[in-house]
Structure formats: C-alpha cells, structure tokens
Motif scaffolding. Sequence first.
Motif, PDB file in Angstrom:
ATOM      1  N   LEU A 118      71.964  40.837  21.410  1.00  8.91           N
ATOM      2  CA  LEU A 118      71.533  42.083  20.774  1.00  8.91           C
ATOM      3  C   LEU A 118      71.517  41.915  19.255  1.00  8.91           C
ATOM      4  O   LEU A 118      70.598  42.352  18.572  1.00  8.91           O
TER       5      LEU A 118
ATOM      6  N   LEU B  80      68.045  42.251  17.051  1.00  9.91           N
ATOM      7  CA  LEU B  80      67.899  43.491  16.286  1.00  9.91           C
ATOM      8  C   LEU B  80      66.645  43.510  15.417  1.00  9.91           C
ATOM      9  O   LEU B  80      65.848  44.449  15.440  1.00  9.91           O
TER      10      LEU B  80
ATOM     11  N   ILE C 123      63.485  43.493  17.584  1.00 11.54           N
ATOM     12  CA  ILE C 123      63.206  44.791  18.213  1.00 11.54           C
ATOM     13  C   ILE C 123      62.488  45.680  17.203  1.00 11.54           C
ATOM     14  O   ILE C 123      61.459  46.292  17.499  1.00 11.54           O
ATOM     15  N   SER C 124      63.016  45.703  15.981  1.00  9.20           N
ATOM     16  CA  SER C 124      62.401  46.527  14.944  1.00  9.20           C
ATOM     17  C   SER C 124      60.965  46.089  14.695  1.00  9.20           C
ATOM     18  O   SER C 124      60.062  46.911  14.540  1.00  9.20           O
TER      19      SER C 124
ATOM     20  N   MET D 277      67.496  53.589  18.482  1.00 10.62           N
ATOM     21  CA  MET D 277      67.092  52.335  19.056  1.00 10.62           C
ATOM     22  C   MET D 277      68.284  51.428  19.264  1.00 10.62           C
ATOM     23  O   MET D 277      68.377  50.707  20.235  1.00 10.62           O
TER      24      MET D 277
ATOM     25  N   PRO E 126      70.583  50.073  24.028  1.00  5.08           N
ATOM     26  CA  PRO E 126      71.197  48.898  24.653  1.00  5.08           C
ATOM     27  C   PRO E 126      72.712  49.009  24.696  1.00  5.08           C
ATOM     28  O   PRO E 126      73.356  48.523  25.622  1.00  5.08           O
TER      29      PRO E 126
END
Lengths: 325, 525
Positions: free
Chosen positions: A193, A197, A200-201, B1, B5
């Motif tokens: 994750l 990050l 994803i952005s 966002m 998760p």
Amino acid sequence: MLAFILRRTGQGLFVIAAMVLIVFFGVNVIGDPVWILVSPEMTQDQIAEVARNLGLDQPVHVQFLHFLKGIAEGDLGRSFVHGQPAIKLILERMPATLELAFVALLLAIVLGIPLGLYAGLRPDHPLSRGIMAVSILGFSLPTFWVGLMMIMVFAVMLGWLPATGRGPVSHIFGIETSLTSLEGLRYVLLPALNLALLKISLVIRLARAGAREAALQDYVKFARAKGLSPRRIVGVHILKNIMIPIVTVLGLEFGSLVAFSVVTETIFAWPGMGRLLLEAIQRLDRPVIVAYVVVVVCLFVLINLVVDILYSVLDPRVRLSETSS
Amino acid sequence: MVRLPVAGAALVAAALITTSAQAQDVRIGVSAEPSSMDPHFHNLTPNNQIMRHIFEPLVFMDSRQAVKPGLAQSWKVVDDKTWEFKLQPNVKFHDGSDFTTDDVIATLARAPDVPKSPASFAPYIRGKKVEKIDDLTFRIITETPNPLMLNQLAQFGIISKKNKDMATEDYNSGKAAVGTGPYKFAEYVAGDRVVMTRNDSHWGGKPAWGKVTIKAVKSDPTRVAALLSGDLDIIETVPTADVQRLKKDTRLALGSALSNRVIYFHLDRHRAETPYIKARDGSAIRNPLNDLKVRQALSMALNRPAIVERIMEGEAEPASQFVPESYPGTSKKLKPTAFNLDGAKKLLAEAGLPNGFRMTIHGPNGRYANDAKILEAAGQMWSRLGLEVSVESIPSANFFSRASTGGAGGVPEFSLFLVGWSAGTGETSDSVKALIATFDRAAGMGAANRGRYSNPKVDELTRIAIATVDDAKRNALLAEATEIAMADIGIIPIHYPLNTWAARKDIAIEPRSDEYTLAMSFKLK
C-alpha cells in the motif's frame, strides 16, 4: 511483428551498453571501497592486499576490460561485500520485490480506476472532490513518512498487521511467493500500500481525466441514445477507451515500482533487491550497483515491449510497426 | 482513497488469528545484515555476532571484553614466543564429531586465506604456528613476542576440520555451517533473517532459547516500531532519540553498556599549510594545528557534557583518551578536558591568532550515532571561540576514502575531522598502535593515523609495549604513551557512546561493550 521485436531488442542492447558504460565509470569516481570494507585493525599492507584481491589496485580502464571479459562469460562481477556473483544476489532477492510491486500495481488498478472513473463521471459530487483531495496527498506526502505512520498506526497502536518483514514463503510452479497464505498477505499489505500510494493517485487522475473527456464524446451520446444501460456505457465503452493512457503509464510505472522500491523496502525491512541496492551504494559495492542497473534497464526494455504489444490488443488501429517509428 | 484499503486491511487482520511465538523462541532485530554465513569471510561485527552463536572461539570475551576460557580450557606461557593451550574435553560439533586439536589447526589454516574475503582474519592469525602435542593439547609459536595472543584468539570461531576446504557458498547454504556453539544453523535467508536452533548437547549447559531468529531491520524507527508492536522481542542500537520514551514504556526493559568506541577529532599534523584552514581573508596561513596552544584551545572550547546531554541524550560519556578508562592499558590520571571558553580564547591569543581563522571541518554522515549533529555542534562551539567554521558532513562511503587517501599524493585530505575508533581487542595497544604511532607502512604502525601525528617518545613506548608479555608492565607503558599523546593533543576525544538494547520486560539483558548482540546475553527473567 518479428521485425519490430528484433529492432526493439537491438535498441534495448544499445541502451544497456550505454548505461553500463556510464554507471561503471560513474561509480568508480566515488570513494574507494577498500576503506569501507577493511576492518580497522588491519595494517597498511593488509589493506593493500584487500585492494589487490578485489582488483581495485588496477586503473579504471583495466578494471573495465576485466568487467567486459566477465560479461562475455556471462558474469557481471562478484560483490565485494558478499563475495558472491552480483547477479545471483539480485536474482535471489528479486521475487520478493516483484511480488511487492505486483501487489502494489494491483492495488493501483483495483482502487485507482473505479475511484477515478467515479470522480470523472460525477466531477461535482462532494465525494469526487474528496477523492481528488486525497489523491493530492498521495502525490505530495513523502513515502518514508507515510510508511512510518502506517507502521505506527496499524502495527504499533492497533496491532492489526505486522510491522516489518515478509511472510512465510511457498513455491507455486517454481515461483517463490508469500501471497498464497493469509499470513503472507498480512505482511505484504502495508508495504504494498505504501509503495502503491503514489500510483493510486496517478491512476485516479488519469482515469478521471479520461472519463471526463470520453463522457462528452459522440459515441457515448450515441450509445445512450441507443438505450444502452449506463453500466454498459461506462464499463465497456468508456473504460475501454480510457485504458490506453493508463496501460502505458502503469507499464512504465511497474518498472519504477520494481526498480525504485528502495525506500519502502528499507522502511518495512522487506527482503528485496531495493534494499540490496541501498546497501551496495552505502558500502560502495560497485559490481552490485552495475549489475542492478543492467537488470533494471533490461526490465524497462522488456516492459516497454509488452506495453507496445498490449496497445495493439487494446486498440486494433495501432500497428506495431508504426509505434516504433 | 487512503481509507478504503485500510478498512479492508482491518477486516482481513481482525479475521486472522495471530500466531503467537513459543515462549522459548526469541526474535532479535539487528541494524545491519551479515554478508555471509562463513565465519572467516568478513571480519565485521554484523557477521561476527551471528557467527558467535554457531562457531566458538578458543578464548571468550565476557560482556566487558575481559578474556576467559572458551574452547580452550586453560593456557600457560611457556616462554615469550610459546603458548600452550589445553582444550575443553568432551566438546562435540553439531554433527556429533569430537572437537580436537586438529580442528584448531584446520581453522588457523583456513581463516586467513578465504578467497574474495574483503576483510580477513589474517591480522589475528599471521605469524602463528601451531604444534600439536596431543588431541587436546597444542602450542602456538610466534615469530615475535605476542602479548595479545588471547585477545586475538578470541576474534574467530573454530570450524570442523571436515569443512576446512569448503567454499563460502557451502557455509551460506548451511552445509558447512557446523560448529560447537550453543545454537545450530537452521536457515539463512539472504537479506532477511538467520534462524538458529538450540544445541541441546552444548558443553556449556543447555542454552536458554529454543529458537533464535535474527532479523536485519536497518531503519531505526522501524526497528523500534517492530519491538513496540511485538514483532521482535529484542532490538539492538536503540536510537538515542527514542531511549527516554522507551524507558517510560512499562512493557519494555532497556540495558546499556559503555562501548569500546571513542568519537574524536583527528588533526592534520603533516602539512605546513593545511587545505581547509585559511586566514579570515581567505589567504593561506601556516597550519595552526601544529601549534600546541591552538590544539589545547580547540579541545577546551568543546563543551563535552553539552554534547553528551543534548545531542547524545545522555547516551554517552565525555572522553579523555583512546579507550574508556575501564579497559586495561588506559591512563587512570586523564580526565576529560573541562570546557573553558575564556581559557581557550586566551590560548588562541597567546598562539598569535587572536582573530582566529577560517576552517572547514569534516565528518561522516550516518556512520556513528548522531555524527552529523555532533559535527555541527562542534562547529558552533568553535565559532564561539572566534573561528569562522564551515561544517561538511559526507556520506561515509566517500568520507573514509577521502579521510585516508583523498589529499594530493594519496595523503589524508582533511584538516580537522570527526572519526570513531573501537578497540576490538578489548585493550589499548591496538588503538595506540593504529591511531597515534607514526605512520609507517613497513612496520604496520599508524595505519589509522589519518592526522599523521608523530612523536618519537610515543613510538618508542608503543614498540616496547607491544612486545611486552607481562600484562602489568605492558599496561603501564601503554598508559604512559597515552598520557604523552593526550598532553600533546594528538587527537581531540569527544565521547564514548553507550550501546543500548531494548527488550520485552520479561527478558534480562546483559549489555556488551563490544556492540555484539548475542542471544547468550539475554535470558527469560
């Protein structure tokens, strides 16, 4: 198709050769590894002996000739620190990094595309604004800080997930992976994750921009006039059309996920090749640095090739011979 | 966002049953990973400390580096150049074979010449000849008197004679990783962990832990977080910034010992003009560090207690010499130079430099605890003395080569620079010999003398001391050499850092001064 692949391979070899040249001479300018390697009790003669053993007493061009000779025999040099072939050290740690990058990429797709689509189709909805605001944070917060905060919150304060390391490993079809057990997934979640990050952005922004543009196109209006369900319009027509930029970017970004996972691997003590690179730089382990660059350049060349081929699958109008010109 | 998760992670995590470790298992977080599982490949603390679990040396060093019997049960000095050793009887290797003199001979033959070794054990072994008397008795004969015999034999582990010709790869794979130690090799995952299991038939009694896992967690905050979250039971090198906070945590216990390391400034003494010191107007001046009064002024202007309290957060002690006073061969008379700014200013004026000068000081970044911060603080303290100081911290990969050979003609580059030195042998002679004896390649003296300090009296005393087998006499000579060098300000010592470990509350810690993290130092309370 074949001509295209051959030409690409030729170009790739040229890039690799250029990079090796630059990096080999570049790392030779910085410091002298002998002073990092030796133990302090050694006398001057013993230090000179270490330099001789590692070939560091030779001028740079002689070292380079030795290196070229090694390449001809399929040997990229031995690590000064480990005494092992550099390529073996990298390949040993590669599955862990590939696995981390793969999960990060998956997170980027699974989270980024739906959120971006939503934000693009309803640009004025408060939730969309929220998504965009958070994506700005994803862009601007430094990875190492977010990583530490994740560890503090989810491992130390809440105790839900382990703070560091990789879970138990098993072999599936000869591939080493920790993704087959729940325990392994618990370990990979935070680092992946953290690594994802930024991606994803990025995907959110790409998907949003694409969706906003596509929603106004004639074919969407036509589809709507034809009475297709909104689900089909978004899920098939819009999505397919916005995928090309996303696939391009993700392809390249996958390379960077693998090559530059250094920070995340260090923070989460993930036993991948990024940490090896960091240690190699700190200890001036030149053969490992050079071999790492070779591996990474190969990876990028390969990924570019795959992306180009994927293009033609996604958009039949694109012919491979054209994209390469 | 970010939230989505995370919520998912929470669900997954909550649904899982955490596997709790066995009570007799211990997981230790270290700050650097070993480069090999070959005990003789790389003489480096991260390697040596792991190897010490599997392979044992002939002589042990206790937590304060005092020598005591190890695989050698007893010894005696036959004459100046001959030592006789008696081995522990009934010691077995992990594969069940007996430990005898032949294994010692095999080890001494292999250890100095491991191929591709970046830092071998040759300094401790060259010049020693073994003579077998029987299976449990042997003699070591040296070319010159060697008072450090025991300290040197304490540095490397004994391998089985069967594995004498095995390659480093065979040790890494575990095939040859067969020793006599309290823990047996179980698994080595390069870049991640080393796992060892209890050797139930260890000659020293049943070891405390069933399974020892040593994990390399390089990032300081992560190592602390892993301890706090329960991923690890023990961590080494607690960052000084976290010590106070961890001490208040009721779930944890901390243990620290003064290390065998000194953090100090080396001064350029070999050039008439030194590259990083200029007059205030930028013109060249003679090297002021060659003036004793200037050196005294620099030392007096350093506020050591402030560095210890503010920068090291109390995790250090002000230093007066090369090795902490508790070690053999140190001077009991020396005290850390007291901070006296007015006195320092007066000395500088007496030296003919009332307006000071302009200088750049150098140091590594990230090699020693808070090294860059200490350098900055020293720079500020010397600014108050009236000097114009610039501070330059350099990554250690580059720093040490420049500090050793970076100057014109392959001499040390810097003028005034921060370095650290640790006394691996647990006494003073190696430090004096390497740091302050005149740089002499042929004699192997002054190898780490990057200031090129040279004092015939110190050299003379050092030469006699390293050939004096009588401990009391040798230590008196070394103390005298130290006193002379320190009165002459051969180096400017700053502080001795503490080594600090943190562990779960129910684990008792025996902290070590040599920075080694050993499972043997920890026991369940």
